[in-house]
Design a protein around this motif. Structure first.
Motif, PDB file in Angstrom:
ATOM      1  N   PRO A  75       0.819  -1.219   0.000  1.00 50.62           N
ATOM      2  CA  PRO A  75       0.000   0.000   0.000  1.00 50.62           C
ATOM      3  C   PRO A  75       0.853   1.271   0.000  1.00 50.62           C
ATOM      4  N   ALA A  76       0.288   2.332  -0.564  1.00 51.88           N
ATOM      5  CA  ALA A  76       0.949   3.632  -0.512  1.00 51.88           C
ATOM      6  C   ALA A  76       1.049   4.093   0.934  1.00 51.88           C
ATOM      7  N   ALA A  77       2.011   4.936   1.191  1.00 52.55           N
ATOM      8  CA  ALA A  77       2.320   5.350   2.561  1.00 52.55           C
ATOM      9  C   ALA A  77       1.085   5.855   3.293  1.00 52.55           C
ATOM     10  N   GLY A  78       0.837   5.248   4.415  1.00 53.82           N
ATOM     11  CA  GLY A  78      -0.211   5.723   5.301  1.00 53.82           C
ATOM     12  C   GLY A  78      -1.611   5.269   4.956  1.00 53.82           C
ATOM     13  N   LEU A 138      -4.169  16.223  13.831  1.00 54.09           N
ATOM     14  CA  LEU A 138      -4.186  16.395  12.374  1.00 54.09           C
ATOM     15  C   LEU A 138      -3.032  15.590  11.799  1.00 54.09           C
ATOM     16  N   VAL A 139      -3.356  14.646  10.932  1.00 54.27           N
ATOM     17  CA  VAL A 139      -2.342  13.744  10.377  1.00 54.27           C
ATOM     18  C   VAL A 139      -2.369  13.852   8.861  1.00 54.27           C
ATOM     19  N   SER A 140      -1.196  13.955   8.268  1.00 51.16           N
ATOM     20  CA  SER A 140      -1.139  13.955   6.808  1.00 51.16           C
ATOM     21  C   SER A 140       0.133  13.271   6.330  1.00 51.16           C
ATOM     22  N   TYR A 141      -0.029  12.532   5.239  1.00 50.25           N
ATOM     23  CA  TYR A 141       1.124  11.960   4.537  1.00 50.25           C
ATOM     24  C   TYR A 141       1.436  12.787   3.295  1.00 50.25           C
ATOM     25  N   GLY A 142       0.818  13.957   3.183  1.00 45.32           N
ATOM     26  CA  GLY A 142       1.135  14.902   2.130  1.00 45.32           C
ATOM     27  C   GLY A 142       0.811  14.393   0.740  1.00 45.32           C
ATOM     28  N   ALA A 143       1.428  15.020  -0.220  1.00 46.75           N
ATOM     29  CA  ALA A 143       1.275  14.639  -1.626  1.00 46.75           C
ATOM     30  C   ALA A 143       2.251  15.488  -2.417  1.00 46.75           C
ATOM     31  N   ALA A 144       2.522  15.071  -3.629  1.00 42.55           N
ATOM     32  CA  ALA A 144       3.379  15.869  -4.509  1.00 42.55           C
ATOM     33  C   ALA A 144       2.774  17.255  -4.671  1.00 42.55           C
ATOM     34  N   ASN A 145       3.602  18.264  -4.596  1.00 39.83           N
ATOM     35  CA  ASN A 145       3.231  19.686  -4.739  1.00 39.83           C
ATOM     36  C   ASN A 145       2.564  20.282  -3.502  1.00 39.83           C
ATOM     37  N   THR A 158      -3.302  15.525  -5.462  1.00 46.16           N
ATOM     38  CA  THR A 158      -4.360  14.691  -4.890  1.00 46.16           C
ATOM     39  C   THR A 158      -3.856  14.270  -3.519  1.00 46.16           C
ATOM     40  N   LEU A 159      -4.544  14.689  -2.501  1.00 43.61           N
ATOM     41  CA  LEU A 159      -4.031  14.494  -1.143  1.00 43.61           C
ATOM     42  C   LEU A 159      -3.843  13.020  -0.812  1.00 43.61           C
ATOM     43  N   GLY A 182       4.625  11.239   1.627  1.00 43.25           N
ATOM     44  CA  GLY A 182       4.851   9.842   1.963  1.00 43.25           C
ATOM     45  C   GLY A 182       5.266   9.587   3.392  1.00 43.25           C
ATOM     46  N   THR A 183       5.326  10.628   4.202  1.00 46.20           N
ATOM     47  CA  THR A 183       5.728  10.466   5.598  1.00 46.20           C
ATOM     48  C   THR A 183       4.659  11.055   6.506  1.00 46.20           C
ATOM     49  N   LYS A 184       4.385  10.351   7.579  1.00 46.76           N
ATOM     50  CA  LYS A 184       3.391  10.860   8.511  1.00 46.76           C
ATOM     51  C   LYS A 184       3.897  12.107   9.226  1.00 46.76           C
ATOM     52  N   VAL A 185       3.088  13.159   9.182  1.00 52.98           N
ATOM     53  CA  VAL A 185       3.365  14.357   9.970  1.00 52.98           C
ATOM     54  C   VAL A 185       2.128  14.611  10.827  1.00 52.98           C
TER      55      VAL A 185
END
Lengths: 169, 320
Positions: free
Chosen positions: A50-53, B78-85, B140-141, B108-111
């Protein structure tokens, strides 16, 4: 037991009865409202890489909680048999699993999807579990993780329900 | 729960002293006040923006929660693994006292960003939770969600010293005063046990429902263990036109219909159109229902001729 209306000369037995009655009332009602928390994890199109997270849900326990129900479902329309697993772990601030706050217990549940089966689910009532109870500690971060043994399932959905009991100070 | 403190015993053929009687009341009062201190209940719900595209309309960034009960938000994650851009996100709310919380994303990393504050809701008022995304281009988040921790109050009636029939030095022990004390004490115990004050919220979310598409069987259900939790009221919210109906069905684990509250204002269930508030009057249900085992929540719509819906969600308001 019920209250004895005191009249005239107050007897020791009546006093003892009434104080005992109130203590019983307090003991029974103070713990009689269990409150529940539910934590969910869902992944659409869960793959074995799976993609991260996307297969992870973290939460911080808002109270001291007892694990009550564990459930896991999968929808699988692919013609491939596979196993979906949900794992509950405690994590530190770096996201690394630790066992200390799960009292060294491991909580893992599996669902095996038979070939071409669309829906498979399991529901475990830990409330009637006779083994070691699992408790989640207030303020500790926990992680639900979904994994798929092979290929892709259309959807995996897991949850835990936890129970709080009121405590005396 | 620990047991009560030791009991004062009264013995026959001995003089009843005010000191001993007062001691018994004092211990009883301490026990009850300890229980009353446990007046708050906590619950949590999750709002998810995963898969939100940069082309989304303004309403796609907002969740509207219109609970029929009073609550406080006392914490968020609040959790995000972000996205390109994507360079960062922040969460704001219409709740009084909510502190806007931001984080810098790493793809791609949990923040994680947390907030601890006291944000108040008024029963029946709509609260918005709005995500803001800063980016350098289209996105796309990735996995992005908000855990919201609620606090509700059983609001017990306090046991004051005046409620306790202490006996003063030189005062005769009056039976009537003691009787009133016991009766008052029982009422305070009952008030500390307000079963209707543990409230919780469950949100079931679907995004990016394509035009003319039904919701796949695999994606449309949510199973919620009952365990004594009662259904209070519900909301259906989506960003399409009202005629582009999203239908919520609630059954039990056997498929039998769970009767939902009928006092949800306009719409059945309530709906909204994009860019406006939830248009129902949200009130407490007079009766609650709960199946023996599980609720089964199902989101459907007719596919043919239906326009795309970028965001649809059900909100369940539960008790217990």
């Amino acid at each position: 037991m019920s209250l004895t209306t005191l009249t005239g000369v107050i007897s020791s037995s009546a006093l003892n009865n009434n104080f005992s009655d109130k203590l019983n009332s307090l003991d029974s009602q103070a713990g009689s409202i269990p409150t529940f928390h539910q934590f969910n994890i869902e992944t659409l199109d869960l793959t074995n890489a799976p993609a991260a997270g996307t297969n992870i849900a973290d939460f911080t326990a808002p109270d001291d909680l007892e694990l009550w129900v564990v459930g896991l479902s999968m929808w699988n329309t692919n013609l491939v048999s596979k196993v979906v697993t949900m794992t509950l772990t405690a994590i530190d601030s770096a996201g690394t699993s630790v066992t200390k706050y799960l009292l060294d217990q491991s909580v893992t549940v599996n669902v095996t999807g038979a070939t071409a089966a669309e829906f498979n689910a399991t529901r475990q009532d830990w409330s009637s579990f006779s083994g070691t109870k699992v408790f989640l500690a207030k303020g500790v971060t926990y992680r639900l993780t979904l994994t798929c043994s092979a290929d892709t399932v259309d959807r995996a959905y897991g949850f835990i329900v936890t129970r709080v009991r009121r405590r005396r100070a | 729960m620990s047991k009560s403190r030791s009991v004062v015993s009264f013995n026959a053929n001995t003089t009843l002293t005010p000191t001993k009687l007062n001691k018994a009341w004092d211990r009883l009062a301490i026990d009850l006040r300890d229980v009353i201190q446990q007046r708050y209940t906590y619950s949590n719900f999750t709002l998810d923006w995963t898969g939100l595209p940069s082309t989304g309309i303004a309403e796609d960034f907002i969740f509207r929660i219109k609970a029929p009960f009073l609550y406080k938000v006392v914490g968020i994650e609040l959790v995000s693994y972000g996205a390109a851009n994507v360079t960062g996100i922040s969460i704001a709310s219409s709740l009084t006292g909510f502190v806007t919380t931001s984080l810098t994303t790493t793809t791609g990393t949990k923040v994680l960003a947390t907030g601890n504050f006291q944000a108040f809701n008024v029963s029946g008022a709509e609260a918005t939770f709005t995500l803001t995304v800063t980016s350098t281009g289209a996105y796309t988040l990735g996995k992005t969600y908000l855990n919201v921790l609620l606090q509700c109050d059983r609001a017990p009636v306090e046991l004051t010293d005046a409620n306790i029939p202490f006996v003063a030095s030189g005062e005769a022990v009056a039976a009537a005063k003691q009787n009133t004390g016991f009766t008052t004490y029982e009422s305070r115990v009952t008030s500390s046990n307000n079963a209707n004050s543990h409230n919780s919220i469950i949100v079931f979310i679907r995004r990016n429902i394509a035009a003319a598409a039904t919701i796949p069987t695999s994606d449309r259900d949510l199973r919620i263990p009952s365990d004594g939790r009662r259904l209070n009221t519900v909301d259906t919210v989506h960003t399409g036109a009202l005629t582009n109906n999203i239908v919520m069905t609630i059954t039990d684990e056997t498929g039998a219909t769970v009767v939902t509250a009928t006092t949800n204002g306009s719409g059945a269930p309530p709906n909204k159109t994009q860019g406006t508030s939830v248009n129902d009057t949200q009130t407490e249900s007079a009766t609650y229902t709960n199946p023996a085992k599980d609720y089964k929540l199902t989101m459907t719509r007719a596919g043919a001729g239906a326009a795309a819906i970028s965001l649809a969600y059900f909100v369940l308001y539960m008790k217990g």
